[in-house]
Write an enzyme that holds these catalytic residues in place. Structure first.
Site, PDB file in Angstrom:
ATOM      1  N   THR A 138      -3.668  -6.242 -31.223  1.00 41.63           N
ATOM      2  CA  THR A 138      -3.034  -6.682 -32.468  1.00 41.63           C
ATOM      3  C   THR A 138      -4.075  -7.293 -33.399  1.00 41.63           C
ATOM      4  OG1 THR A 138      -2.440  -8.774 -31.397  1.00 41.63           O
ATOM      5  CG2 THR A 138      -0.750  -7.060 -31.479  1.00 41.63           C
TER       6      THR A 138
ATOM      7  N   SER B 261       6.127 -18.159 -30.600  1.00 40.56           N
ATOM      8  CA  SER B 261       5.545 -17.017 -29.892  1.00 40.56           C
ATOM      9  C   SER B 261       4.168 -17.340 -29.308  1.00 40.56           C
ATOM     10  CB  SER B 261       5.440 -15.808 -30.829  1.00 40.56           C
ATOM     11  OG  SER B 261       4.562 -16.072 -31.908  1.00 40.56           O
ATOM     12  N   HIS B 262       3.557 -18.453 -29.753  1.00 44.55           N
ATOM     13  CA  HIS B 262       2.259 -18.852 -29.216  1.00 44.55           C
ATOM     14  C   HIS B 262       2.318 -20.228 -28.548  1.00 44.55           C
ATOM     15  CE1 HIS B 262       1.018 -15.572 -31.817  1.00 44.55           C
ATOM     16  NE2 HIS B 262      -0.127 -15.552 -31.172  1.00 44.55           N
TER      17      HIS B 262
ATOM     18  N   HIS C   2      -8.636 -15.068 -24.604  1.00 44.04           N
ATOM     19  CA  HIS C   2      -7.958 -15.615 -25.780  1.00 44.04           C
ATOM     20  C   HIS C   2      -6.480 -15.248 -25.750  1.00 44.04           C
ATOM     21  CE1 HIS C   2      -7.090 -16.851 -29.839  1.00 44.04           C
ATOM     22  NE2 HIS C   2      -8.320 -17.330 -29.962  1.00 44.04           N
TER      23      HIS C   2
ATOM     24  N   GLU D  36       5.798 -12.007 -31.146  1.00 47.42           N
ATOM     25  CA  GLU D  36       7.047 -11.949 -31.891  1.00 47.42           C
ATOM     26  C   GLU D  36       7.923 -10.803 -31.408  1.00 47.42           C
ATOM     27  OE1 GLU D  36       5.809 -11.664 -35.934  1.00 47.42           O
ATOM     28  OE2 GLU D  36       5.389 -13.805 -36.116  1.00 47.42           O
TER      29      GLU D  36
ATOM     30  N   ARG E  40       4.638 -23.987 -41.956  1.00 45.18           N
ATOM     31  CA  ARG E  40       4.364 -24.706 -40.717  1.00 45.18           C
ATOM     32  C   ARG E  40       4.252 -26.203 -40.967  1.00 45.18           C
ATOM     33  NH1 ARG E  40      -0.021 -24.276 -39.079  1.00 45.18           N
ATOM     34  NH2 ARG E  40      -1.198 -22.909 -40.457  1.00 45.18           N
TER      35      ARG E  40
END
Length: 338
Positions: free
Chosen positions: A160, A47-48, A120, A188, A309
């Protein structure tokens, strides 16, 4: 079922660089942004990753973001520095301020950095982990355009508003978490809408304020903070720390001035770096923390933050990652048109 293609991480890097530079970024800015997306794909944080690239390119092409930004560092107090992002994307500003922030924390025990006039659009854990790799505790937070309703409300007011924390470890990857104060990260929910599957209950409400698990309805309505009032209060804290505290706009103000080109709005990011040895009074606080980590891991089903991760890195580095073919086609078009 959506068609997918496999890319090596080198392919991810090349695709990002070509698209960003074709859209107006110079090599230095393109490298900084690409590193954040490449890191996200390497760690299966899709998602990033490349999912964000069309938004980056849109903001460059609209002229909103300076693709040739040269951030400037200024000294405001023994434990406070500011980085003017020069109207560019946040990654190059973070690269400018990272080591000065680490050095200041080592000198004073704790230091803060205000990153201002930046856009950002990336994962916070990339930057807090990079700081923690120098043996320094890191905290980062930033806001965005309104997406999340306040506790008891039904209309978007907060971003968010993610919050990230990284704890360094001896000869190991740092323990890192990066969480939206919303129940789910915006990306997401957008991925869920693209893929056509539902999201968990509590993620958001529709435009009429009704609870829903339909990601498309949430995108038209409002997201919700995690944990009800408690998460909403943390979101409010991030609004204040990344906005008024830095002299930057908060979420509602970001919406008012943004050109809605599909990329991020201008804003600020607040970072704190802490030297664990200085604040502990000596000794080895990192070794002490390992006792807590061991007790946590002794319970079946637990893991340290960031462990998932780290566990996928070797596989992704060896075999690459799977990306929707339609997204690759969209990005390839961006590499060929100015």
């Amino acid at each position: 079922m959506n068609a997918r293609s496999r890319l090596s991480l080198d392919d991810v890097h090349d695709l990002s660089m070509r698209a960003l530079m074709a859209s107006g970024a110079d090599e230095e800015n393109a490298k900084a942004v690409t590193h954040f997306m490449w890191s996200a794909e390497r760690d299966s944080c899709h998602s990033h990753g490349l999912f964000r690239l069309p938004g980056y390119c849109a903001s460059l092409r609209s002229g909103k973001v300076n693709g040739k930004a040269r951030p400037k560092l200024s000294d405001h107090a023994p434990a406070a520095i500011r980085v003017d992002g020069d109207n560019g994307f946040a990654p190059i500003g973070l690269e400018t301020g990272r080591m000065p922030l680490v050095d200041r924390a080592r000198q004073t025990g704790i230091a803060a950095m205000a990153l201002t006039r930046c856009y950002h659009f990336s994962a916070l854990w990339v930057e807090t982990a990079a700081i923690a790799e120098h043996g320094v505790v890191a905290i980062a937070m930033t806001s965005a355009k309104p997406m999340v309703a306040p506790a008891g409300g039904t209309k978007p007011l907060f971003g968010t508003n993610p919050l990230s924390f990284a704890w360094p470890r001896h000869d190991q990857e740092p323990a890192v978490f990066d969480m939206a104060t919303a129940a789910m990260a915006r990306g997401e929910i957008q991925v869920a809408a693209r893929e056509g599957h539902s999201v968990p209950e509590g993620a958001g409400i529709d435009k009429d304020g009704n609870a829903t698990t339909d990601p498309s309805a949430i995108l038209e309505g409002a997201q919700l903070a995690f944990g009800g009032t408690k998460g909403a209060l943390l979101s409010l804290m991030v609004e204040l720390m990344a906005g008024p505290l830095l002299g930057e706009p908060f979420s509602v103000e970001q919406k008012e001035i943004d050109n809605t080109d599909g990329g991020p709005a201008i804003g600020g990011e607040f970072l704190i770096a802490i030297d664990p040895v200085k604040l502990s009074g000596g000794g080895d606080p990192l070794a002490h923390a390992e006792k807590l980590f061991a007790a946590l891991l002794a319970q079946e089903g637990t893991r340290l933050p960031g462990a998932r991760r780290y566990s996928v890195r070797a596989k992704n580095e060896a075999y690459g990652i799977v990306i929707p073919s339609q997204l690759i086609e969209t990005i390839e078009k961006l590499t060929k048109s100015a």
